[in-house]
Design an enzyme around this catalytic site. Structure first.
Site, PDB file in Angstrom:
ATOM      1  N   ASN A  32       5.842   6.079  12.013  1.00  0.00           N
ATOM      2  CA  ASN A  32       6.197   6.603  13.325  1.00  0.00           C
ATOM      3  C   ASN A  32       7.135   5.596  14.044  1.00  0.00           C
ATOM      4  OD1 ASN A  32       5.995   6.836  16.236  1.00  0.00           O
ATOM      5  ND2 ASN A  32       4.406   8.369  15.876  1.00  0.00           N
ATOM      6  N   LYS A  69       5.941   4.103  17.470  1.00  0.00           N
ATOM      7  CA  LYS A  69       4.885   3.092  17.325  1.00  0.00           C
ATOM      8  C   LYS A  69       5.480   1.790  16.796  1.00  0.00           C
ATOM      9  CE  LYS A  69       0.866   6.007  16.298  1.00  0.00           C
ATOM     10  NZ  LYS A  69      -0.230   6.214  15.335  1.00  0.00           N
ATOM     11  N   ASP A 104      -5.726   3.505  14.624  1.00  0.00           N
ATOM     12  CA  ASP A 104      -6.289   4.850  14.713  1.00  0.00           C
ATOM     13  C   ASP A 104      -6.646   5.066  16.176  1.00  0.00           C
ATOM     14  OD1 ASP A 104      -6.960   7.296  13.414  1.00  0.00           O
ATOM     15  OD2 ASP A 104      -9.054   6.846  13.788  1.00  0.00           O
ATOM     16  N   SER A 105      -6.393   6.263  16.661  1.00  0.00           N
ATOM     17  CA  SER A 105      -6.593   6.470  18.091  1.00  0.00           C
ATOM     18  C   SER A 105      -7.000   7.895  18.388  1.00  0.00           C
ATOM     19  CB  SER A 105      -5.302   6.133  18.849  1.00  0.00           C
ATOM     20  OG  SER A 105      -4.247   6.938  18.389  1.00  0.00           O
ATOM     21  N   PHE A 111       3.255  13.080  23.897  1.00  0.00           N
ATOM     22  CA  PHE A 111       2.802  13.997  22.843  1.00  0.00           C
ATOM     23  C   PHE A 111       1.302  14.232  23.039  1.00  0.00           C
ATOM     24  CE2 PHE A 111       0.290  11.229  20.007  1.00  0.00           C
ATOM     25  CZ  PHE A 111       0.579  10.003  20.562  1.00  0.00           C
ATOM     26  N   TYR A 118      -2.251  14.843  23.954  1.00  0.00           N
ATOM     27  CA  TYR A 118      -2.986  15.134  25.192  1.00  0.00           C
ATOM     28  C   TYR A 118      -2.317  14.569  26.447  1.00  0.00           C
ATOM     29  CZ  TYR A 118      -6.498  16.279  21.709  1.00  0.00           C
ATOM     30  OH  TYR A 118      -7.154  16.834  20.640  1.00  0.00           O
TER      31      TYR A 118
HETATM   32  P1  IMP Z   1      -3.080   8.776  15.755  1.00  0.00           P
HETATM   33  O1  IMP Z   1      -4.130   7.733  15.676  1.00  0.00           O
HETATM   34  O2  IMP Z   1      -1.785   8.252  16.284  1.00  0.00           O
HETATM   35  O3  IMP Z   1      -2.946   9.557  14.488  1.00  0.00           O
HETATM   36  O4  IMP Z   1      -3.559   9.822  16.867  1.00  0.00           O
HETATM   37  C1  IMP Z   1      -4.629  10.717  16.669  1.00  0.00           C
HETATM   38  C2  IMP Z   1      -4.573  11.828  17.686  1.00  0.00           C
HETATM   39  O5  IMP Z   1      -5.045  11.340  18.939  1.00  0.00           O
HETATM   40  C3  IMP Z   1      -3.177  12.346  17.953  1.00  0.00           C
HETATM   41  O6  IMP Z   1      -2.858  13.402  17.076  1.00  0.00           O
HETATM   42  C4  IMP Z   1      -3.285  12.834  19.385  1.00  0.00           C
HETATM   43  O7  IMP Z   1      -3.826  14.121  19.394  1.00  0.00           O
HETATM   44  C5  IMP Z   1      -4.281  11.872  19.997  1.00  0.00           C
HETATM   45  N1  IMP Z   1      -3.589  10.749  20.654  1.00  0.00           N
HETATM   46  C6  IMP Z   1      -3.607   9.436  20.266  1.00  0.00           C
HETATM   47  N2  IMP Z   1      -2.864   8.677  21.099  1.00  0.00           N
HETATM   48  C7  IMP Z   1      -2.357   9.525  22.019  1.00  0.00           C
HETATM   49  C8  IMP Z   1      -1.492   9.325  23.131  1.00  0.00           C
HETATM   50  O8  IMP Z   1      -1.007   8.228  23.441  1.00  0.00           O
HETATM   51  N3  IMP Z   1      -1.187  10.436  23.829  1.00  0.00           N
HETATM   52  C9  IMP Z   1      -1.665  11.671  23.535  1.00  0.00           C
HETATM   53  N4  IMP Z   1      -2.465  11.910  22.500  1.00  0.00           N
HETATM   54  C10 IMP Z   1      -2.821  10.839  21.738  1.00  0.00           C
END
Ligand code: IMP
Length: 189
Positions: free
Chosen positions: A10, A13, A70-71, A148, A150
């Site tokens: 990404n 990121k 992871d988030s 993006f 939420y």
């Molecule tokens: P990832 O860890 O970047 O794959 O995020 C996992 C999911 O958490 C994403 O697909 C979003 O739905 C949500 N998410 C994580 N970080 C954010 C953010 O900064 N804004 C909005 N949604 C987030």
């Protein structure tokens, strides 16, 4: 250490991580640039487990220091959901509408939520995780065009995350906080 792999492709990121880690003089490269074309199954039940799964899978290929994140969004009134399942909560683009619907009868004082981020670091001698969080509330309608996931329903201070510029969001975001914690760990050596 002169290079570290961020287990992501990404671009946003990567840019944010490169900016925060820049004072260390370490080059941050993507998983693809490091030649690690893997997508491990994220079957952990916590952010930390999933971040560690990704970091270890990439480290096994590249054999130089790696970190992975992871988030997700944790909503108090939903007992922490969607949490680690944030990416799978609803079809892409429909997550905000679904969340607003689930929250339609929840009063103002019970709409607290947080974005959580865990970063896992792995090298040949050690591994650790660091956390970052951003506290806010779930709004009543989608607002803003940026970001993006939420972001349009996550209110942090006066604005939703989607109403913030990238710089404003990075200054308060869960990922920014976790990257700063990683910076501090790496700076200690
Ligand atoms: P990832 O860890 O970047 O794959 O995020 C996992 C999911 O958490 C994403 O697909 C979003 O739905 C949500 N998410 C994580 N970080 C954010 C953010 O900064 N804004 C909005 N949604 C987030």
């Amino acid at each position: 250490m002169n290079k570290i792999v961020f287990a992501t492709n990404n671009a946003n990121k990567l840019r944010e991580a490169a900016e925060i880690l820049a004072p260390l003089g370490i080059e941050v490269i993507s998983q693809r640039e490091a030649g690690a074309d893997c997508e491990p199954e994220e079957n952990g039940v916590t952010f930390a487990e999933n971040a560690m799964i990704k970091a270890k899978a990439v480290f096994d290929i590249v054999k130089i220091p790696v970190f992975a994140d992871d988030s997700g969004l944790c909503v108090d009134a939903l007992d922490g959901r969607p949490g680690v399942y944030s990416a799978r909560y609803a079809p892409k683009g429909q997550e905000c509408a679904k969340l607003l619907d689930e929250m339609k009868d929840i009063p103002d004082d019970k709409r607290n939520a947080s974005f959580q981020c865990v970063i896992a670091y792995v090298d040949e001698n050690s591994s650790f995780t660091v956390n970052g969080a951003c506290l806010g509330k779930i709004g009543y309608e989608e607002k803003g065009e940026n970001g993006f996931g939420y972001d349009p329903v996550f209110v942090c201070g006066e604005k939703t995350m989607a109403e913030m510029t990238a710089e404003e969001k990075n200054a308060v975001s869960h990922r920014g906080a976790a990257l700063t914690a990683l910076y501090k760990m790496l700076a200690k050596g």
